[in-house]
Every structure is written in structure tokens, then in C-alpha cells.
Design an enzyme around this catalytic site. Structure first.
Site, PDB file in Angstrom:
ATOM      1  N   ASP A  64     -36.440  36.149  21.831  1.00  0.00           N
ATOM      2  CA  ASP A  64     -37.262  36.975  21.169  1.00  0.00           C
ATOM      3  C   ASP A  64     -36.757  38.374  20.537  1.00  0.00           C
ATOM      4  O   ASP A  64     -37.206  39.187  19.987  1.00  0.00           O
ATOM      5  CB  ASP A  64     -38.629  36.963  21.664  1.00  0.00           C
ATOM      6  N   SER A  65     -35.412  38.267  21.220  1.00  0.00           N
ATOM      7  CA  SER A  65     -34.536  40.086  20.902  1.00  0.00           C
ATOM      8  C   SER A  65     -34.445  39.371  19.449  1.00  0.00           C
ATOM      9  O   SER A  65     -33.970  40.451  18.866  1.00  0.00           O
ATOM     10  CB  SER A  65     -33.095  39.033  21.892  1.00  0.00           C
ATOM     11  N   ASP A 112     -38.306  30.918  23.629  1.00  0.00           N
ATOM     12  CA  ASP A 112     -38.782  31.784  23.837  1.00  0.00           C
ATOM     13  C   ASP A 112     -40.011  31.934  23.021  1.00  0.00           C
ATOM     14  O   ASP A 112     -40.554  31.898  21.658  1.00  0.00           O
ATOM     15  CB  ASP A 112     -38.310  33.545  23.457  1.00  0.00           C
ATOM     16  N   LYS A 153     -39.313  28.982  26.806  1.00  0.00           N
ATOM     17  CA  LYS A 153     -38.807  29.867  27.420  1.00  0.00           C
ATOM     18  C   LYS A 153     -40.184  30.928  28.268  1.00  0.00           C
ATOM     19  O   LYS A 153     -40.322  31.392  26.731  1.00  0.00           O
ATOM     20  CB  LYS A 153     -37.085  30.541  28.023  1.00  0.00           C
ATOM     21  N   GLU A 208     -41.630  34.333  29.917  1.00  0.00           N
ATOM     22  CA  GLU A 208     -41.025  35.532  31.678  1.00  0.00           C
ATOM     23  C   GLU A 208     -42.544  35.634  32.138  1.00  0.00           C
ATOM     24  O   GLU A 208     -43.519  35.303  31.980  1.00  0.00           O
ATOM     25  CB  GLU A 208     -41.091  36.925  30.652  1.00  0.00           C
ATOM     26  N   GLU A 229     -32.621  38.221  34.719  1.00  0.00           N
ATOM     27  CA  GLU A 229     -31.453  39.678  34.058  1.00  0.00           C
ATOM     28  C   GLU A 229     -31.683  40.045  34.507  1.00  0.00           C
ATOM     29  O   GLU A 229     -33.045  40.748  34.820  1.00  0.00           O
ATOM     30  CB  GLU A 229     -32.748  39.367  33.030  1.00  0.00           C
TER      31      GLU A 229
HETATM   32  O1  KIV Z   1     -34.860  37.535  24.120  1.00  0.00           O
HETATM   33  C1  KIV Z   1     -33.872  36.902  24.321  1.00  0.00           C
HETATM   34  O2  KIV Z   1     -32.220  37.353  23.991  1.00  0.00           O
HETATM   35  C2  KIV Z   1     -33.484  36.700  26.139  1.00  0.00           C
HETATM   36  C3  KIV Z   1     -32.051  36.711  26.018  1.00  0.00           C
HETATM   37  C4  KIV Z   1     -31.291  38.911  26.818  1.00  0.00           C
HETATM   38  C5  KIV Z   1     -32.148  35.973  27.890  1.00  0.00           C
HETATM   39  O3  KIV Z   1     -34.190  36.182  26.562  1.00  0.00           O
END
Ligand code: KIV
Length: 272
Positions: free
Chosen positions: A52-53, A91, A121, A123, A190
Site C-alpha cells: 500500500d506504499s 497489501d 498481507k 497489519e 518493520e
Molecule cells: O507497503 C509496503 O511497501 C510495505 C513494506 C514497507 C513492507 O508494507
């Protein structure tokens, strides 16, 4: 790749686990689009994370919070189309799993069905246990994410190292154990102290994948735009840049502009 058959061995949750079991480090990068994902896959990356980055590096938002489930699915579809070998993990964006386990399951099913990805994934630890269990029951592999969890940035107030104090470190140990026990196939850690990463990685069976979490994680992940030097103002201690693409692309763009203005491009050979 098998030399005899030309067949590519696909990376699965079992392959990831066997890498930890025999001490081979796992290499993961983020990817959001077809062209970059193809380069990473052909280079031999083990896992591509549609992070989600994307909210930051693709859309220019300050945080990961604004990106939507539809937008994550769009990015994931593009990455999946490019990949022959790597495992693709997507994510779950902010708001797609926190309210209850039913919402979480339907978001995870949409990701898997509409993108063709291999895992999701999300959190958090104990607070999202029910959601993770329900997703796992549907047969969807889950990667956990503890330590600095960027979807909670307004709770933390800063992107600084997490779990330096004993109380937070103990919660992280407990959450890691829980995620291992309920059946996550791996766990992102992280921005936590290297010593804590070592302790957690040695105490759970599933592989840990670190970002800013030191050398003892079972694998490493970086945001591809940071690793390639496309972003230029993000310079945390943990980031190693393997290229300076901002500079390379700026010079290429300037060369093109200059050639167009001077009428050098296109030449006689570059026209029909
Ligand atoms: O969204 C992302 O890029 C991440 C990584 C930093 C693990 O969750």
C-alpha cells in the site's frame, strides 16, 4: 529454472518456509506495475509485494491511508500479469479489514479473485486475530506485519523505530507468536531493533521479513522506488540504494528535450 525442461519453479508458501528451514535468505521487493514487476521477476526476486506504499510512491499521498481496495486490485492485476516465478502478495489497504472479520474476508476474496495474487498481507496482531483466522479458513495465505505499521501512523505520530521499550517489545513478541500459531505463512517486521528481530525470528517457525529490522530477519524487503533511487528525499539509515534512477531519468529527459528543441530528434532514419 530447471535446465532440462526450461520450466520455472514457482515460489509458494512451502518454498518460502523451506528457505527459512535451510537458512536461505528471502528477497522481497515492492511492485505496483507490469513493467517493473517483469524486471524484478526475471531478475529472480522471491516475493513481490503489491504494497500500500503505492499510495506514496505511485499516487503521491503523504500516507498509505488513502489508497482504496479497487486501486490495490488494479496494481495487483498489473503485477500478476508480469510474473512467472515470484510469489505475489497484496497489501490489504486501510479500511478493508479493520471493522470486522466479515469485511476482512470479503476484501481478501476480492483481492484473490480479481487480481490472481497468491496471498494477502495485513497489519497488526491480536487486534486483527479474528480477521486473519477467517481469511485463513477460506484458504487464503496471510503475511503478517508488526512493528512500525504505517496504517497506524496517526496513532504513533512518527515513523521512528518501534518496540524500543520493553512493554511494546513484549506485545510484539506475543503478537509474533500468535501470528505463527494461527497459521500466517510469514511476518514482516518493520523498523524495530535488530536484537528483537533476532529473538523473534529464532522463536517462531515462520519466516520473518525485515525492513529496517536488521540482519537477523529471515528475509529483507525494500520499497523498490527507494532501492532504485527513484525517490530522492527519503534517506533512512536502513535504506541501501542500488541505483540512482532519479538522476539517470532526469538526464535522459533533458537529453530528449534538448534533441527535440534542436530538431536533432527525429532524424531521417527515425521517420517513415
Ligand atoms: O507497503 C509496503 O511497501 C510495505 C513494506 C514497507 C513492507 O508494507
Amino acid at each position: 529454472m530447471s535446465a532440462a525442461t526450461g520450466e520455472i519453479k514457482k515460489i509458494t508458501t512451502h518454498v518460502i518456509q523451506s528457505m527459512k528451514d535451510r537458512g536461505e535468505k528471502i528477497a522481497m521487493l515492492t511492485a505496483y506495475d507490469f513493467s517493473m514487476a517483469r524486471i524484478f521477476d526475471e531478475a529472480g526476486i522471491d516475493i513481490l509485494l503489491v504494497g500500500d506504499s503505492a499510495s506514496n510512491v505511485m499516487a503521491g499521498h503523504e500516507t498509505t491511508l488513502p489508497i482504496t481496495l479497487d486501486q490495490m486490485i488494479y496494481h495487483a492485476q498489473s503485477v500478476v500479469r508480469a510474473v512467472s516465478r515470484a510469489m505475489v502478495v497484496v497489501d490489504m489497504p486501510f479500511g478493508s479489514y479493520q471493522s470486522n472479520s466479515e469485511v476482512a474476508l470479503s476484501s481478501a476474496i476480492r483481492i484473490m479473485k480479481e487480481s490472481g495474487a497468491h496471498a494477502v498481507k495485513l497489519e497488526g496482531g491480536a487486534e486483527v486475530e479474528d480477521s486473519i483466522k477467517r481469511i485463513l479458513l477460506a484458504g487464503i495465505p496471510v503475511m503478517g506485519h508488526l512493528g512500525l505499521t504505517p496504517q497506524s501512523i496517526y496513532k504513533f505520530g512518527t515513523y521512528t523505530v518501534r518496540a524500543k521499550e520493553e512493554q511494546e517489545a513484549q506485545k510484539l513478541r506475543d503478537d509474533a507468536k500468535l501470528l505463527d500459531e494461527i497459521g500466517c505463512f510469514s511476518l514482516v517486521l518493520e523498523k524495530i531493533p535488530a536484537k528483537l528481530t533476532k529473538e523473534v525470528s529464532e522463536s517462531i517457525a515462520i519466516p520473518t521479513i525485515g525492513i529496517g529490522a536488521g540482519k537477523h530477519a529471515d528475509g529483507q524487503v525494500l520499497v523498490s522506488h527507494d532501492m532504485l533511487g527513484i525517490t530522492k528525499d527519503f534517506n533512512p539509515r536502513f535504506l541501501r540504494r542500488y541505483a540512482e534512477l532519479f538522476q539517470v531519468m532526469t538526464e535522459a529527459t533533458q537529453g530528449y528535450i534538448s534533441d527535440v528543441k534542436s530538431r536533432d530528434f527525429p532524424s531521417d532514419k527515425e521517420q517513415y
